[in-house]
Design an enzyme around this catalytic site. Structure first.
Site, PDB file in Angstrom:
ATOM      1  N   GLU A 120       0.632  -0.355  -0.096  1.00 64.15           N
ATOM      2  CA  GLU A 120       0.242   0.177   0.035  1.00 64.15           C
ATOM      3  C   GLU A 120       0.763   1.200   0.131  1.00 64.15           C
ATOM      4  O   GLU A 120       0.394   2.319  -0.479  1.00 64.15           O
ATOM      5  CB  GLU A 120      -0.609  -0.156   1.334  1.00 64.15           C
ATOM      6  N   ARG A 156       4.591  33.552 -16.322  1.00 67.45           N
ATOM      7  CA  ARG A 156       4.488  34.743 -15.471  1.00 67.45           C
ATOM      8  C   ARG A 156       5.111  35.502 -15.380  1.00 67.45           C
ATOM      9  O   ARG A 156       6.179  35.245 -14.953  1.00 67.45           O
ATOM     10  CB  ARG A 156       3.814  33.993 -14.184  1.00 67.45           C
ATOM     11  N   GLN A 213      14.603  34.382  -7.163  1.00 67.59           N
ATOM     12  CA  GLN A 213      15.169  33.519  -6.777  1.00 67.59           C
ATOM     13  C   GLN A 213      14.309  33.058  -5.724  1.00 67.59           C
ATOM     14  O   GLN A 213      14.550  31.918  -5.111  1.00 67.59           O
ATOM     15  CB  GLN A 213      17.486  33.662  -5.730  1.00 67.59           C
TER      16      GLN A 213
END
Ligand SMILES: Cc1cc2nc3c(=O)[nH]c(=O)nc-3n(C[C@H](O)[C@H](O)[C@H](O)COP(=O)(O)OP(=O)(O)OC[C@H]3O[C@@H](n4cnc5c(N)ncnc54)[C@H](O)[C@@H]3O)c2cc1C
Length: 378
Positions: free
Chosen positions: A241, A267, A278
């Site tokens: 799992e 953007r 940065q």
């Protein structure tokens, strides 16, 4: 890691259906609706039977290949709830039956599990035993060639839509971990009652409920593994799992990183791309590090498992890297997208809500750290 053409073809076969699977995923998250039609699209690719023997309708693949294909599910599927339901189904019933089921149980149930025409779940947690799962109190008492189950289970993923549930119950009250037995319980068995679906923060398309067992009679032939051997089944299933459901998370992290990189390049603010700042670039670097460490650790753990090594510590580390890395990456993505990241339209706030669950299910972060500490002799 070098993947073969056959492995790549399996992953590509699944990827082809995912654009259709993704249609309407934001709306069904808002409605908390299990997407039966998208489930069928995924099932039709054969992915649900990846780890099941071919004679039971599966693809007969090993752990590594299964994980490689499931990583592709995470990368291409935007409905993390559906992906979680898929991995829960595959490991809870598929892996448990494949590894420990009798020939009769396998022949009767595995074909439908592989095909996804029957949905599986597992019930371990109880209202008073979550992290301390082995303190479970649900009882299974032998009565001739049946067992009679009584008790209640909490947080059963897929519970509201399951056709069968692997119920872990106590057959020997004083035997600790050796007193637990796994039973395959068809969901229409008299005495098995489901609670209402539970509303939750994320993974909303993966339905969750309580289960109540009230004099629920199960044939002894429905024991998975041996009577008193439920802990062995659970231990094996939980390793699968964690590896399978968290490699899906690394696929999701890859997709998110790609999306954030594209946004950071396009953007513009203050006359330049935000990725040139940065402070933004470092967030992307951290996302990359979280992804690569989690991914390589999970696959290396699977390789060790296939070599027969003990992977107890490695699985716990892998779960921490991938679940906590996924939360950090999802939070960073919201921040990088700014106001857009906070809207539902972009799907990133959903990513964050979905990611939080990973630090809780399959053993919380605290329990994983406890496990590592005890393997260190602390
Ligand atoms: C989305 C989702 C899906 C799930 N699906 C399933 C499912 O399909 N089947 C199933 O059986 N269960 C399922 N669970 C249940 C899950 O396994 C439990 O929620 C989990 O094990 C924690 O148990 P609990 O909720 O009872 O928390 P508790 O055990 O009550 O823990 C509460 C807090 O205490 C901390 N804590 C507890 N003990 C210790 C300790 N010894 N040291 C340090 N900290 C500790 C925990 O880490 C946690 O922060 C699911 C849960 C979620 C959220």
């Amino acid at each position: 890691m070098m993947w073969t053409e056959e492995q790549k073809a399996l992953r590509a076969g699944l990827a082809a259906c995912l654009p259709a699977v993704n249609e309407g995923h934001l709306e069904r998250d808002a409605a908390a609706r299990f997407p039966a039609e998208a489930w069928k699209l995924v099932a039709d690719t054969g992915v649900l039977g990846l780890a099941v023997d071919e004679r039971y309708g599966g693809l007969g693949q090993n752990l590594l290949t299964t994980m490689y294909v499931l990583e592709g599910l995470g990368e291409g599927c935007r409905d993390a709830g559906l992906s979680f339901s898929v991995s829960t189904h595959m490991v809870s019933t598929g892996v448990a039956l494949q590894r420990f089921g009798s020939a009769r149980l396998k022949a009767e149930y595995l074909p439908a599990v592989s095909a996804g025409t029957a949905i599986g779940a597992h019930a371990i947690t109880e209202p008073d035993s979550g992290s301390d799962a082995l303190a479970m109190r649900t009882r299974a008492i032998r009565d001739g060639d049946h067992f009679v189950l009584n008790g209640s289970k909490a947080f059963v993923s897929n519970g509201p839509v399951a056709d069968m549930v692997v119920v872990y119950a106590r057959t020997h009250p004083d035997a600790g971990p050796l007193g637990i037995t796994a039973f395959l319980v068809p969901a229409d068995t008299p005495g098995l009652v489901r609670g209402q679906p539970i509303a939750k923060m994320g993974l909303r398309t993966s339905p969750l409920c309580e289960l109540f067992l009230d004099d629920c009679r199960i044939p002894a032939s429905h024991v998975i593994g041996r009577v008193g051997g439920g802990f062995l089944v659970l231990d094996h299933v939980m390793q699968w799992e964690i590896l399978c459901s968290f490699v899906i998370k690394t696929g999701e992290m890859q997709h998110r990183l790609d999306r954030c990189l594209e946004y950071a390049r396009t953007r513009r603010q203050f006359g330049q791309a935000i990725g040139s700042f940065q402070a933004v670039a470092h967030k992307l670097v951290d996302m990359k590090i979280q992804l690569e460490t989690a991914r390589s650790w999970l696959f290396a753990t699977a390789e060790r498992s296939l070599r027969g090594e003990n992977i107890t510590t490695d699985v716990a580390i892998g779960k921490l890297l991938s679940s906590e890395g996924n939360v950090a990456s999802a939070l960073a993505a919201v921040q990088i997208f700014g106001g857009n990241g906070y809207t539902t339209e972009y799907g990133l706030e959903k990513d964050l809500r979905d990611a939080v669950a990973g630090t809780i299910y399959s053993g919380t972060s605290e329990i994983q750290r406890n496990r590592i500490a005890s393997m260190l002799g602390l």
